[in-house]
Design a protein around this motif. Structure first.
Motif, PDB file in Angstrom:
ATOM      1  N   ALA A 118       0.844  -1.196   0.000  1.00  0.00           N
ATOM      2  CA  ALA A 118       0.000   0.000   0.000  1.00  0.00           C
ATOM      3  C   ALA A 118       0.878   1.245   0.000  1.00  0.00           C
ATOM      4  O   ALA A 118       2.008   1.218   0.492  1.00  0.00           O
ATOM      5  N   LEU A 119       0.340   2.310  -0.585  1.00  0.00           N
ATOM      6  CA  LEU A 119       1.047   3.588  -0.635  1.00  0.00           C
ATOM      7  C   LEU A 119       0.135   4.641  -0.004  1.00  0.00           C
ATOM      8  O   LEU A 119      -0.968   4.869  -0.488  1.00  0.00           O
ATOM      9  N   LEU A 120       0.596   5.237   1.094  1.00  0.00           N
ATOM     10  CA  LEU A 120      -0.304   6.069   1.894  1.00  0.00           C
ATOM     11  C   LEU A 120       0.180   7.509   2.038  1.00  0.00           C
ATOM     12  O   LEU A 120       1.350   7.759   2.333  1.00  0.00           O
ATOM     13  N   ASP A 121      -0.750   8.428   1.840  1.00  0.00           N
ATOM     14  CA  ASP A 121      -0.517   9.812   2.251  1.00  0.00           C
ATOM     15  C   ASP A 121      -0.791   9.850   3.756  1.00  0.00           C
ATOM     16  O   ASP A 121      -1.576   9.034   4.251  1.00  0.00           O
ATOM     17  N   VAL A 122      -0.154  10.744   4.480  1.00  0.00           N
ATOM     18  CA  VAL A 122      -0.318  10.760   5.937  1.00  0.00           C
ATOM     19  C   VAL A 122      -1.482  11.653   6.365  1.00  0.00           C
ATOM     20  O   VAL A 122      -2.346  11.265   7.127  1.00  0.00           O
ATOM     21  N   ASN A 123      -1.520  12.861   5.814  1.00  0.00           N
ATOM     22  CA  ASN A 123      -2.569  13.815   6.162  1.00  0.00           C
ATOM     23  C   ASN A 123      -3.634  13.794   5.073  1.00  0.00           C
ATOM     24  O   ASN A 123      -3.417  14.268   3.960  1.00  0.00           O
ATOM     25  N   LEU A 124      -4.798  13.213   5.417  1.00  0.00           N
ATOM     26  CA  LEU A 124      -5.861  13.063   4.412  1.00  0.00           C
ATOM     27  C   LEU A 124      -6.894  14.185   4.512  1.00  0.00           C
ATOM     28  O   LEU A 124      -8.081  13.957   4.373  1.00  0.00           O
ATOM     29  N   GLY A 125      -6.441  15.382   4.774  1.00  0.00           N
ATOM     30  CA  GLY A 125      -7.373  16.498   4.836  1.00  0.00           C
ATOM     31  C   GLY A 125      -7.990  16.621   6.218  1.00  0.00           C
ATOM     32  O   GLY A 125      -7.511  17.358   7.051  1.00  0.00           O
ATOM     33  N   ASN A 126      -9.053  15.848   6.466  1.00  0.00           N
ATOM     34  CA  ASN A 126      -9.708  15.948   7.761  1.00  0.00           C
ATOM     35  C   ASN A 126      -9.360  14.811   8.708  1.00  0.00           C
ATOM     36  O   ASN A 126      -9.909  14.712   9.790  1.00  0.00           O
ATOM     37  N   GLU A 127      -8.487  13.919   8.261  1.00  0.00           N
ATOM     38  CA  GLU A 127      -8.109  12.804   9.134  1.00  0.00           C
ATOM     39  C   GLU A 127      -6.687  12.361   8.822  1.00  0.00           C
ATOM     40  O   GLU A 127      -6.114  12.713   7.796  1.00  0.00           O
ATOM     41  N   LEU A 128      -6.133  11.575   9.765  1.00  0.00           N
ATOM     42  CA  LEU A 128      -4.817  10.998   9.553  1.00  0.00           C
ATOM     43  C   LEU A 128      -4.978   9.564   9.089  1.00  0.00           C
ATOM     44  O   LEU A 128      -5.979   8.918   9.367  1.00  0.00           O
ATOM     45  N   VAL A 129      -3.951   9.055   8.418  1.00  0.00           N
ATOM     46  CA  VAL A 129      -4.034   7.720   7.845  1.00  0.00           C
ATOM     47  C   VAL A 129      -3.747   6.637   8.902  1.00  0.00           C
ATOM     48  O   VAL A 129      -3.906   5.443   8.635  1.00  0.00           O
ATOM     49  N   THR A 130      -3.376   7.071  10.120  1.00  0.00           N
ATOM     50  CA  THR A 130      -2.911   6.155  11.169  1.00  0.00           C
ATOM     51  C   THR A 130      -3.759   4.886  11.381  1.00  0.00           C
ATOM     52  O   THR A 130      -3.198   3.788  11.391  1.00  0.00           O
ATOM     53  N   PRO A 131      -5.111   5.008  11.532  1.00  0.00           N
ATOM     54  CA  PRO A 131      -5.893   3.780  11.764  1.00  0.00           C
ATOM     55  C   PRO A 131      -5.740   2.762  10.633  1.00  0.00           C
ATOM     56  O   PRO A 131      -5.702   1.557  10.881  1.00  0.00           O
ATOM     57  N   LEU A 132      -5.612   3.265   9.411  1.00  0.00           N
ATOM     58  CA  LEU A 132      -5.444   2.365   8.273  1.00  0.00           C
ATOM     59  C   LEU A 132      -4.076   1.685   8.336  1.00  0.00           C
ATOM     60  O   LEU A 132      -3.945   0.486   8.057  1.00  0.00           O
TER      61      LEU A 132
END
Lengths: 118, 349
Positions: free
Chosen positions: A51-65
């Motif tokens: 998977a390739l993840l951005d960290v800051n998704l606008g209104n949420e962080l990718v952390t739980p994913l």
């Protein structure tokens, strides 16, 4: 074996760019999606190789994913403009390689290939 | 000749004058002898550290104020650093002073050798940089956020450059296509800043389509109700409109002198506000559905569906291409504003 990559990125132009870049190089792209919830529901259908993840998704962080992916043993890389994403998104991001943003194609391909090997 | 009595007098008045001068200095000052005992202190010192003169003068600095000056960093400064050099400028000491609270002090020290005496004295001044340090920390955070946004923006430019078609086009054509897209984004972004408030749909449509109208009636705009747009919506819709116009100019109505584009919109209020923007072309060449989706069309799809949570419905009628974009206004603008999204009130995107 087919290489699949889940892309999570909220900026649509960058998401498209990553998708086309990877498709040209023989990856099958799952997504891209812009939120943790959408990504989670895609995981129920199919587990990607990486998977390739951005960290800051606008209104949420990718952390739980990232936590979910870790528990599913799906390796992931980050595509973040942060110098130290773990300071923003927590320790679960600490070991993941960051391909940076803007993302250079060569580095992206090397990092994802390495994730496949490990 | 000066007798002993005169000398004492001069020294005494001199001392009083010196004390007077030192007391007017707003920065806390200490004079230490070579054994680190306090010879003198000024009013600012007493005031800042909430101590009295009688409990200060003559004390060893580490015994002062119940040992509040027995600070590891200061010990290091006084015993290790000072003897090797004559002056230390703004050495940072962070300490929680009893009765004063946590403070960041910049300590400046000067060693003074008296010519008639082998002993040395030391002047110590303390500048309270606590506020300044807070401001600096705040600035660091804001600067970091700015840097992050800038990188995001550069990523966006990179994405546009990378995705603008290169096959079968000249360098000039590539440049025009790339700059056209970039300009659409820059213009839309700019509208979010003008007047400090949100941009609106009418201005965006007019501004984006302006360069494409070869004649005054080639493009007609029928404004619907006013629709305020946030920076993200401005950028995505701006680019979508730019792509529609580009396609019309290349293959559609705007490729013929007789061709026309008509843009109108309505806002539906039933269950959350929904914007319906209708783009219809007429008088152009015959239309048939494309065999493959071009990048421009994919860009429109992504901009509207991915970014704005909307839908794009194209119809390839024989009279002309038509597309309807349905964009929820409640689920994005309001939610984002309520959530105080990462863009914050300064609309930095």
């Amino acid at each position: 074996m087919e290489k699949t990559v889940l892309i999570v990125e909220d900026e649509y132009l960058i998401a498209m760019d990553l998708k086309f870049m990877l498709e040209r190089r023989g990856w099958r792209v799952i997504g891209p999606v812009a939120t943790v919830a959408e990504a989670s529901s895609l995981l129920e259908v199919e587990l990607p190789s990486v998977a390739l993840l951005d960290v800051n998704l606008g209104n949420e962080l990718v952390t739980p994913l990232a936590e979910e992916l870790s528990s599913l043993d799906v390796p992931f890389a980050l595509a973040s403009a942060y110098d130290r994403p773990e300071l923003v998104g927590g320790a679960v991001l600490g070991d993941a390689p960051n391909v940076g943003k803007p993302t250079a194609e060569a580095r992206l391909l090397i990092v994802l290939a390495k994730l496949l090997e490990d | 000749m000066l007798n002993l009595e005169d000398l004492y007098r001069i020294l005494r008045t001199g001392h009083v004058q010196a004390q007077g001068i030192v007391d007017t200095v707003p920065v806390p000052l200490l004079v230490l002898d070579s054994a680190l005992c306090i010879q003198s202190a000024n009013r600012a010192f007493f005031r800042t550290f909430k101590v009295e003169r009688y409990e200060t003068i003559g004390k060893h600095i580490y015994d002062l104020g119940d040992g509040q000056w027995d600070i590891a960093e200061l010990r290091l400064l006084l015993t290790d650093v000072i003897p090797k050099t004559r002056a230390i400028i703004e050495y940072k000491v962070e300490h929680d002073f009893p009765g004063v609270g946590p403070r960041t002090m910049l300590v400046t020290a000067h060693t003074v050798f008296s010519p008639d005496d082998v002993s040395t004295t030391m002047l110590l001044s303390f500048v309270d940089a606590t506020e300044r340090t807070h401001r600096e920390a705040e600035f660091e955070v804001r600067f970091g956020e700015l840097r992050h946004r800038m990188k995001n923006l550069l990523g966006l430019v990179r994405a546009l450059a990378n995705q603008t078609r290169t096959e079968g086009v000249s360098g000039e054509e590539y440049r025009d296509a790339f700059l056209g897209r970039l300009t659409a984004i820059i213009d839309a972004n700019e509208q979010g800043f003008i007047g400090g408030g949100d941009g609106n749909l009418e201005k965006l449509v007019v501004r984006t389509l302006e360069p494409f109208a070869a004649s005054p009636d080639a493009i007609t705009i029928d404004p619907g109700p006013p629709v305020p747009l946030d920076p993200k919506q401005l950028m995505s819709l701006g680019l979508a409109l730019h792509e529609l116009a580009t396609n019309a100019l290349k293959y559609g109505a705007l490729s013929k002198a007789s061709g026309q584009v008509h843009v109108r919109w309505v806002v539906e209020e039933a269950g959350g506000r929904l914007l319906r923007l209708i783009w219809s072309e007429s008088g152009g060449p015959g239309v048939s559905p494309p065999v493959s989706t071009g990048y421009g069309t994919q860009l429109i799809q992504f901009a509207v569906a991915y970014d704005l949570g909307g839908k794009v419905e194209p119809t390839y009628a024989t009279t002309g291409f038509k597309v309807e974009m349905a964009i929820p206004l409640t689920g994005t603008t309001q939610q984002r504003l309520k959530a105080g999204g990462k863009d914050g009130p300064d609309r930095g995107r």
